[in-house]
Enzyme design. Structure first.
Site, PDB file in Angstrom:
ATOM      1  N   LYS A 167      28.247  25.961 -17.375  1.00  0.00           N
ATOM      2  CA  LYS A 167      28.892  25.140 -18.138  1.00  0.00           C
ATOM      3  C   LYS A 167      29.591  25.915 -19.297  1.00  0.00           C
ATOM      4  O   LYS A 167      30.794  25.662 -19.773  1.00  0.00           O
ATOM      5  CB  LYS A 167      28.174  24.157 -18.667  1.00  0.00           C
ATOM      6  CG  LYS A 167      27.797  22.978 -17.620  1.00  0.00           C
ATOM      7  CD  LYS A 167      27.276  21.592 -18.426  1.00  0.00           C
ATOM      8  CE  LYS A 167      26.054  21.809 -19.120  1.00  0.00           C
ATOM      9  NZ  LYS A 167      24.908  22.139 -18.526  1.00  0.00           N
ATOM     10  N   ARG A 192      23.522  13.786 -22.656  1.00  0.00           N
ATOM     11  CA  ARG A 192      22.701  14.249 -21.732  1.00  0.00           C
ATOM     12  C   ARG A 192      21.536  13.176 -21.438  1.00  0.00           C
ATOM     13  O   ARG A 192      20.609  13.351 -20.414  1.00  0.00           O
ATOM     14  CB  ARG A 192      21.530  15.327 -22.505  1.00  0.00           C
ATOM     15  CG  ARG A 192      21.840  16.821 -21.739  1.00  0.00           C
ATOM     16  CD  ARG A 192      21.031  17.741 -22.811  1.00  0.00           C
ATOM     17  NE  ARG A 192      20.767  18.932 -22.137  1.00  0.00           N
ATOM     18  CZ  ARG A 192      21.412  19.989 -22.613  1.00  0.00           C
ATOM     19  NH1 ARG A 192      22.542  20.119 -23.321  1.00  0.00           N
ATOM     20  NH2 ARG A 192      21.003  20.896 -22.063  1.00  0.00           N
ATOM     21  N   ARG A 218      20.477  35.514 -16.892  1.00  0.00           N
ATOM     22  CA  ARG A 218      20.915  35.260 -18.181  1.00  0.00           C
ATOM     23  C   ARG A 218      19.754  35.530 -19.222  1.00  0.00           C
ATOM     24  O   ARG A 218      20.036  35.867 -20.289  1.00  0.00           O
ATOM     25  CB  ARG A 218      21.256  33.682 -18.336  1.00  0.00           C
ATOM     26  CG  ARG A 218      21.734  33.455 -19.982  1.00  0.00           C
ATOM     27  CD  ARG A 218      22.270  32.000 -19.743  1.00  0.00           C
ATOM     28  NE  ARG A 218      21.254  30.996 -19.767  1.00  0.00           N
ATOM     29  CZ  ARG A 218      21.759  29.426 -19.833  1.00  0.00           C
ATOM     30  NH1 ARG A 218      23.238  29.221 -19.703  1.00  0.00           N
ATOM     31  NH2 ARG A 218      20.708  28.645 -19.790  1.00  0.00           N
ATOM     32  N   ARG A 229      18.113  34.262 -24.524  1.00  0.00           N
ATOM     33  CA  ARG A 229      17.587  33.089 -25.100  1.00  0.00           C
ATOM     34  C   ARG A 229      16.086  32.658 -25.074  1.00  0.00           C
ATOM     35  O   ARG A 229      15.535  32.710 -24.005  1.00  0.00           O
ATOM     36  CB  ARG A 229      18.438  32.038 -24.323  1.00  0.00           C
ATOM     37  CG  ARG A 229      19.800  31.570 -24.929  1.00  0.00           C
ATOM     38  CD  ARG A 229      20.531  30.946 -24.278  1.00  0.00           C
ATOM     39  NE  ARG A 229      20.005  29.344 -24.049  1.00  0.00           N
ATOM     40  CZ  ARG A 229      20.606  28.550 -23.816  1.00  0.00           C
ATOM     41  NH1 ARG A 229      21.915  28.355 -23.408  1.00  0.00           N
ATOM     42  NH2 ARG A 229      20.097  27.260 -23.409  1.00  0.00           N
ATOM     43  N   ARG A 259      13.155  22.296 -18.527  1.00  0.00           N
ATOM     44  CA  ARG A 259      14.580  22.059 -18.744  1.00  0.00           C
ATOM     45  C   ARG A 259      15.179  21.276 -17.268  1.00  0.00           C
ATOM     46  O   ARG A 259      16.078  20.287 -17.380  1.00  0.00           O
ATOM     47  CB  ARG A 259      15.334  23.010 -19.289  1.00  0.00           C
ATOM     48  CG  ARG A 259      15.241  23.291 -20.662  1.00  0.00           C
ATOM     49  CD  ARG A 259      15.781  24.642 -21.100  1.00  0.00           C
ATOM     50  NE  ARG A 259      17.137  24.672 -21.031  1.00  0.00           N
ATOM     51  CZ  ARG A 259      17.925  25.793 -21.068  1.00  0.00           C
ATOM     52  NH1 ARG A 259      17.379  27.125 -20.552  1.00  0.00           N
ATOM     53  NH2 ARG A 259      19.077  25.717 -20.922  1.00  0.00           N
TER      54      ARG A 259
HETATM   55  P1  AMP Z   1      22.350  23.828 -24.004  1.00  0.00           P
HETATM   56  O1  AMP Z   1      22.624  25.387 -24.755  1.00  0.00           O
HETATM   57  O2  AMP Z   1      23.480  22.737 -23.810  1.00  0.00           O
HETATM   58  O3  AMP Z   1      21.550  24.082 -22.490  1.00  0.00           O
HETATM   59  O4  AMP Z   1      21.121  23.153 -24.946  1.00  0.00           O
HETATM   60  C1  AMP Z   1      19.661  24.131 -25.434  1.00  0.00           C
HETATM   61  C2  AMP Z   1      18.754  22.885 -25.819  1.00  0.00           C
HETATM   62  O5  AMP Z   1      19.484  22.331 -26.733  1.00  0.00           O
HETATM   63  C3  AMP Z   1      18.451  21.796 -24.982  1.00  0.00           C
HETATM   64  O6  AMP Z   1      17.559  22.319 -23.790  1.00  0.00           O
HETATM   65  C4  AMP Z   1      17.937  20.644 -25.746  1.00  0.00           C
HETATM   66  O7  AMP Z   1      16.664  20.915 -26.124  1.00  0.00           O
HETATM   67  C5  AMP Z   1      18.957  20.701 -26.744  1.00  0.00           C
HETATM   68  N1  AMP Z   1      20.321  19.947 -26.693  1.00  0.00           N
HETATM   69  C6  AMP Z   1      21.384  20.422 -26.440  1.00  0.00           C
HETATM   70  N2  AMP Z   1      22.127  19.332 -26.084  1.00  0.00           N
HETATM   71  C7  AMP Z   1      21.737  18.198 -26.215  1.00  0.00           C
HETATM   72  C8  AMP Z   1      21.817  16.899 -26.061  1.00  0.00           C
HETATM   73  N3  AMP Z   1      22.889  16.350 -25.998  1.00  0.00           N
HETATM   74  N4  AMP Z   1      20.640  15.974 -26.301  1.00  0.00           N
HETATM   75  C9  AMP Z   1      19.511  16.412 -26.517  1.00  0.00           C
HETATM   76  N5  AMP Z   1      19.127  17.679 -26.838  1.00  0.00           N
HETATM   77  C10 AMP Z   1      20.280  18.517 -26.606  1.00  0.00           C
END
Ligand code: AMP
Length: 195
Positions: A14, A89, A128, A134, A145
Site C-alpha cells: 500500500k 482500519r 522489508r 521497522r 498485525r
Molecule cells: P502502517 O504503517 O499503516 O502499517 O501502520 C503501522 C501501525 O500504526 C499499525 O500497526 C497500527 O499500530 C498503527 N496505525 C496506523 N494506522 C492506524 C489506524 N487507522 N488505526 C489504528 N492504528 C493505526
C-alpha cells in the site's frame, strides 16, 4: 481530482503504491502509519502513547486516529484530492470517515483493495524487515498485525460492499502501479464524461 481510500493487509504494498499515486496525481499521501511513526520519532505525547501499541502490532484507538485524520483532511492541500493509506482500519473509523466525506459536495471516493496471497505477504514483510528495519516488522508483531487485520480491518470489505474495487497486488511494483493507474484514469474519465 482523485479522492482515494487504499485498503489491504499489512505488507501488500500500500505504502509504495500510494506514494506513486500521490506523485502521479499531485495529491497528498496521507499515511496514518507514517504520521504515527513521526510522532514516535519526535517523542510527542501521541508518539509516547502510540509506540507501545504499534510495537505490539495492535491498533491505536479510534478516537485518537479520527482526530488526526480529521485535522489532516481539513488542510488546504487536500482540497483537490488525497490518498488515504492505512485509514480506515476499523468499522467505526469507516463510519466516521463516511460522515466526513459524504457531507462534502466533492466527487465520490474511490475505494481500492490491494489483494495479495498470505504466502507472498509474509515474504514481502520479511524482505522489508531486512531493508527498512521497522520495529513492527518483527515476526511476532507481524503475526499480531495480520491477526488484527483479519479481525478488525477485513470486515471493511463487507462494509464498503460494491463501493470497493479489487486490485491484484501480485507482481512487480511497476506492474501493480500500471493496473492501479489504469483503474484511476478510468474513474476520472467517467467523471469527466458525466460532468
Ligand atoms: P502502517 O504503517 O499503516 O502499517 O501502520 C503501522 C501501525 O500504526 C499499525 O500497526 C497500527 O499500530 C498503527 N496505525 C496506523 N494506522 C492506524 C489506524 N487507522 N488505526 C489504528 N492504528 C493505526
Amino acid at each position: 481530482m482523485v479522492r482515494l481510500i487504499f485498503l489491504g493487509p499489512p505488507g501488500a504494498g500500500k505504502g509504495t503504491q500510494a506514494a506513486r499515486v500521490a506523485a502521479e496525481f499531485g495529491i497528498p499521501h496521507i499515511s496514518t502509519g507514517v504520521m504515527l511513526r513521526e510522532a514516535v520519532g519526535e517523542g510527542t505525547e501521541l508518539g509516547l502513547r502510540a509506540k507501545e501499541i504499534m510495537d505490539a502490532g495492535q491498533l491505536v484507538g479510534d478516537e485518537i486516529m479520527l482526530g488526526i485524520v480529521k485535522e489532516r483532511l481539513q488542510q488546504v492541500d487536500c482540497r483537490d484530492g488525497f490518498i488515504l493509506d492505512g485509514f480506515p482500519r476499523t468499522i467505526p473509523q469507516a463510519e466516521a470517515l463516511d460522515d466526513i466525506l459524504l457531507a462534502e459536495s466533492a466527487p465520490p471516493v474511490v475505494i481500492v483493495n490491494l489483494e495479495i496471497g498470505d504466502q507472498e505477504l509474509i515474504q514481502r514483510i520479511q524482505g522489508r524487515r531486512e531493508e527498512d528495519n521497522r520495529d513492527d516488522d518483527r515476526e511476532e508483531t507481524v503475526r499480531a498485525r495480520l491477526k488484527v487485520y483479519n479481525q478488525k480491518t477485513k470486515p471493511l470489505l463487507d462494509y464498503y460492499q460494491d463501493r470497493v474495487k479489487a486490485l491484484t497486488g501480485t507482481g512487480a511494483p511497476e506492474e501493480v502501479f500500471e493496473r492501479l493507474n489504469g483503474m484511476l484514469r478510468d474513474v476520472a474519465s467517467v467523471r469527466e464524461e458525466k460532468a
